[in-house]
Structure formats: structure tokens, C-alpha cells
Design a protein around this motif. Structure first.
Motif, PDB file in Angstrom:
ATOM      1  N   THR A  58       0.783  -1.243   0.129  1.00  0.00           N
ATOM      2  CA  THR A  58      -0.136  -0.167  -0.013  1.00  0.00           C
ATOM      3  C   THR A  58       0.705   1.213  -0.033  1.00  0.00           C
ATOM      4  O   THR A  58       0.257   2.355  -0.105  1.00  0.00           O
ATOM      5  N   TYR A  59       2.040   1.179   0.451  1.00  0.00           N
ATOM      6  CA  TYR A  59       3.038   2.425   0.219  1.00  0.00           C
ATOM      7  C   TYR A  59       3.279   2.981  -1.161  1.00  0.00           C
ATOM      8  O   TYR A  59       3.623   2.540  -2.035  1.00  0.00           O
ATOM      9  N   CYS A  60       2.846   4.444  -1.060  1.00  0.00           N
ATOM     10  CA  CYS A  60       2.613   5.228  -2.296  1.00  0.00           C
ATOM     11  C   CYS A  60       2.301   6.619  -1.819  1.00  0.00           C
ATOM     12  O   CYS A  60       1.417   6.979  -1.214  1.00  0.00           O
ATOM     13  N   GLN A  61       2.868   7.673  -2.617  1.00  0.00           N
ATOM     14  CA  GLN A  61       2.747   8.884  -2.261  1.00  0.00           C
ATOM     15  C   GLN A  61       1.748   9.633  -3.225  1.00  0.00           C
ATOM     16  O   GLN A  61       1.459  10.625  -3.182  1.00  0.00           O
ATOM     17  N   PHE A  62       1.376   8.780  -4.412  1.00  0.00           N
ATOM     18  CA  PHE A  62       0.475   9.435  -5.344  1.00  0.00           C
ATOM     19  C   PHE A  62      -0.831   8.634  -4.900  1.00  0.00           C
ATOM     20  O   PHE A  62      -1.070   7.836  -4.270  1.00  0.00           O
ATOM     21  N   SER A  63      -1.877   9.349  -5.717  1.00  0.00           N
ATOM     22  CA  SER A  63      -3.283   8.703  -5.577  1.00  0.00           C
ATOM     23  C   SER A  63      -3.895   8.953  -6.814  1.00  0.00           C
ATOM     24  O   SER A  63      -4.861   9.467  -7.207  1.00  0.00           O
ATOM     25  N   CYS A  64      -3.475   8.061  -7.603  1.00  0.00           N
ATOM     26  CA  CYS A  64      -3.958   7.783  -9.082  1.00  0.00           C
ATOM     27  C   CYS A  64      -5.426   7.312  -9.250  1.00  0.00           C
ATOM     28  O   CYS A  64      -5.705   6.398  -8.333  1.00  0.00           O
ATOM     29  N   ILE A  65      -6.457   7.875 -10.133  1.00  0.00           N
ATOM     30  CA  ILE A  65      -7.610   7.676 -10.202  1.00  0.00           C
ATOM     31  C   ILE A  65      -7.983   6.289 -10.525  1.00  0.00           C
ATOM     32  O   ILE A  65      -9.018   5.884 -10.119  1.00  0.00           O
ATOM     33  N   TYR A  66      -6.985   5.569 -11.067  1.00  0.00           N
ATOM     34  CA  TYR A  66      -7.353   4.177 -11.524  1.00  0.00           C
ATOM     35  C   TYR A  66      -6.813   3.201 -10.529  1.00  0.00           C
ATOM     36  O   TYR A  66      -6.919   1.959 -10.770  1.00  0.00           O
ATOM     37  N   CYS A  67      -6.494   3.939  -9.412  1.00  0.00           N
ATOM     38  CA  CYS A  67      -5.744   2.729  -8.464  1.00  0.00           C
ATOM     39  C   CYS A  67      -6.807   2.116  -7.545  1.00  0.00           C
ATOM     40  O   CYS A  67      -7.875   2.649  -7.123  1.00  0.00           O
ATOM     41  N   ASP A  68      -6.871   0.787  -7.319  1.00  0.00           N
ATOM     42  CA  ASP A  68      -7.948   0.164  -6.422  1.00  0.00           C
ATOM     43  C   ASP A  68      -7.900   0.602  -5.271  1.00  0.00           C
ATOM     44  O   ASP A  68      -8.791   0.532  -4.298  1.00  0.00           O
ATOM     45  N   TRP A  69      -6.706   0.978  -4.508  1.00  0.00           N
ATOM     46  CA  TRP A  69      -6.670   1.558  -3.100  1.00  0.00           C
ATOM     47  C   TRP A  69      -7.578   2.981  -3.112  1.00  0.00           C
ATOM     48  O   TRP A  69      -8.028   2.866  -2.242  1.00  0.00           O
ATOM     49  N   GLN A  70      -7.350   3.687  -4.165  1.00  0.00           N
ATOM     50  CA  GLN A  70      -8.242   4.841  -3.976  1.00  0.00           C
ATOM     51  C   GLN A  70      -9.494   4.393  -4.381  1.00  0.00           C
ATOM     52  O   GLN A  70     -10.754   4.975  -3.759  1.00  0.00           O
ATOM     53  N   LYS A  71      -9.900   3.529  -5.390  1.00  0.00           N
ATOM     54  CA  LYS A  71     -11.205   3.310  -5.623  1.00  0.00           C
ATOM     55  C   LYS A  71     -12.109   2.616  -4.371  1.00  0.00           C
ATOM     56  O   LYS A  71     -13.128   3.181  -4.407  1.00  0.00           O
ATOM     57  N   TYR A  72     -11.481   1.928  -3.554  1.00  0.00           N
ATOM     58  CA  TYR A  72     -12.119   1.397  -2.575  1.00  0.00           C
ATOM     59  C   TYR A  72     -12.068   1.869  -1.324  1.00  0.00           C
ATOM     60  O   TYR A  72     -11.967   1.535   0.010  1.00  0.00           O
TER      61      TYR A  72
END
Length: 215
Positions: A58-72
Motif C-alpha cells: 500500500t505504500y505510495c505517495q501518489f493517488s492515481c484515479i485508476y488505483c484500486d486502493w483509491q477506488k475502495y
């Protein structure tokens, strides 16, 4: 499927049992996996693992709109319920890693992982080649040196935009990150020729200005 747990030894045992079961089921003239293209590529081997994925989870400094972590709306920068590096070390301890091992570093962002030095040490000691999947938001000197160690080592970065504005929208970062990523990729390019740029086409980034800007 086999899902890892925090019990490293049990996870490896389950993986080996599942692999052996799949091999046994696919003996004979009419194996259940006969139609699978991956099955067609399989050859008799020494049983050693040739490809290993070390995810930064889960480690990431971006918040990409297609990322599942963002989606959920999942919590970022939090350890998973299992340690993939510990599992990799257990596979090594049991002599299960090939001397031709290829490691891929994805998902997540390895350069912001709290254990990145341990990842790099394991890669340096065990990988015949490595592919890093990084957003290049951080230039990491250790990663760059690993790229330089071997002509087969590489880094993949998904740009997904041809303008700073679209980059900001798609990746959920500040206005200057687009330029910053480009500068970091130029730095990596001074260490290795194997810099690969990706473009995931979605509704928000398929305008001509973005496609031509990327090119």
C-alpha cells in the motif's frame, strides 16, 4: 488461490502443496489446464522459482484515479497482513530460488517503503535481473545504482499524461510533479538505458494534447 498470511512457514508450505497439486492434476493426455496459454509455455524444470514479485503493497505517495486502493478508499502506507520479503527469504532458505531469478518490484512504490533498504539488499544478493515499477516521484540513489549494476535491470514508469494539468488530475499530485518526474527519469537515464514509459489510457487522458504531449 493461495493468499499469504503472517505465518511465513505455513504460507510457503501451502504454496508448495498447491503447486504440487496443480502439477499432479495436469498429468496425462487431457489435463484441465490444457487450454491455458501459460500452461502451453511450461517446460520441465528443476522446480526452482524463476520469477518473484516483491510488492511494496500500500505504500505510495501518489493517488492515481485508476488505483484500486483509491477506488475502495483503503488505508494507504500501512503494512499488509503478511511480509512478502520474509516469504522471499524463506523461499531462499529452502533453496527454492533459481540462480536465474528475475524479480519485479510492484505494486506500490518501493522508493517510499520503510524497508526499502532490505528490499534492495535482497535484490542485489539474489536477482539475476530486476524490473522496478516506480512512479519516479522520488529519485532514489540506491535504486539507480542497482540499475547500473546490470544491463538487464530496468525501471517502468506510468506517465499517463502529456500535460502537467492532466498529470495532476490522473495521479492526484501537485502541479509541479509532472516536471519533477521528468527530471528524475532523466537522472535514472544517466544510470541505465532501460527506462520504459507507460501510458494507461482512460477517459481523462485521451485528448490529443495529452497523447501528442506524451510523445
Amino acid at each position: 488461490g493461495v493468499w499469504p498470511t503472517d505465518d511465513v512457514s505455513a504460507t510457503v508450505n501451502t504454496f508448495l502443496q498447491t503447486r504440487d497439486s496443480i502439477i499432479r492434476e495436469n498429468q496425462g493426455d487431457n489435463p484441465p489446464c490444457a487450454g491455458c496459454p501459460q500452461f502451453q509455455l511450461c517446460e520441465h524444470t528443476d522446480g526452482k522459482i524463476k520469477v518473484l514479485n516483491l510488492g511494496a503493497h500500500t505504500y505510495c505517495q501518489f493517488s492515481c484515479i485508476y488505483c484500486d486502493w483509491q477506488k475502495y478508499d483503503k488505508e494507504k502506507n500501512k503494512s499488509e497482513s503478511y511480509d512478502c520479503l520474509a516469504i522471499a527469504k524463506e523461499l531462499k532458505r529452502r533453496g527454492l530460488l533459481s540462480e536465474h531469478l528475475h524479480i519485479e518490484c510492484a505494486l506500490g512504490e518501493i522508493t517510499v517503503h520503510p524497508k526499502k533498504e532490505e528490499y534492495y539488499d535482497f535484490i542485489t544478493e539474489n536477482a539475476a535481473s530486476v524490473a522496478f515499477f516506480s512512479n519516479a516521484g522520488v529519485f532514489d540513489e540506491q535504486l539507480a545504482e542497482i540499475l547500473r549494476m546490470n544491463k538487464q535491470n530496468s525501471i517502468y514508469t506510468s506517465i499517463d499524461a502529456g500535460t502537467a494539468e492532466t498529470f495532476q488530475l490522473v495521479h492526484g499530485v501537485g502541479k509541479n510533479t509532472y516536471r519533477h518526474v521528468a527530471e528524475n527519469l532523466k537522472k535514472y537515464r544517466s544510470y541505465s538505458e532501460n527506462i520504459f514509459l507507460k501510458y494507461i489510457i482512460i477517459e481523462e487522458n485521451c485528448a490529443e494534447k495529452d497523447l501528442t504531449g506524451f510523445i
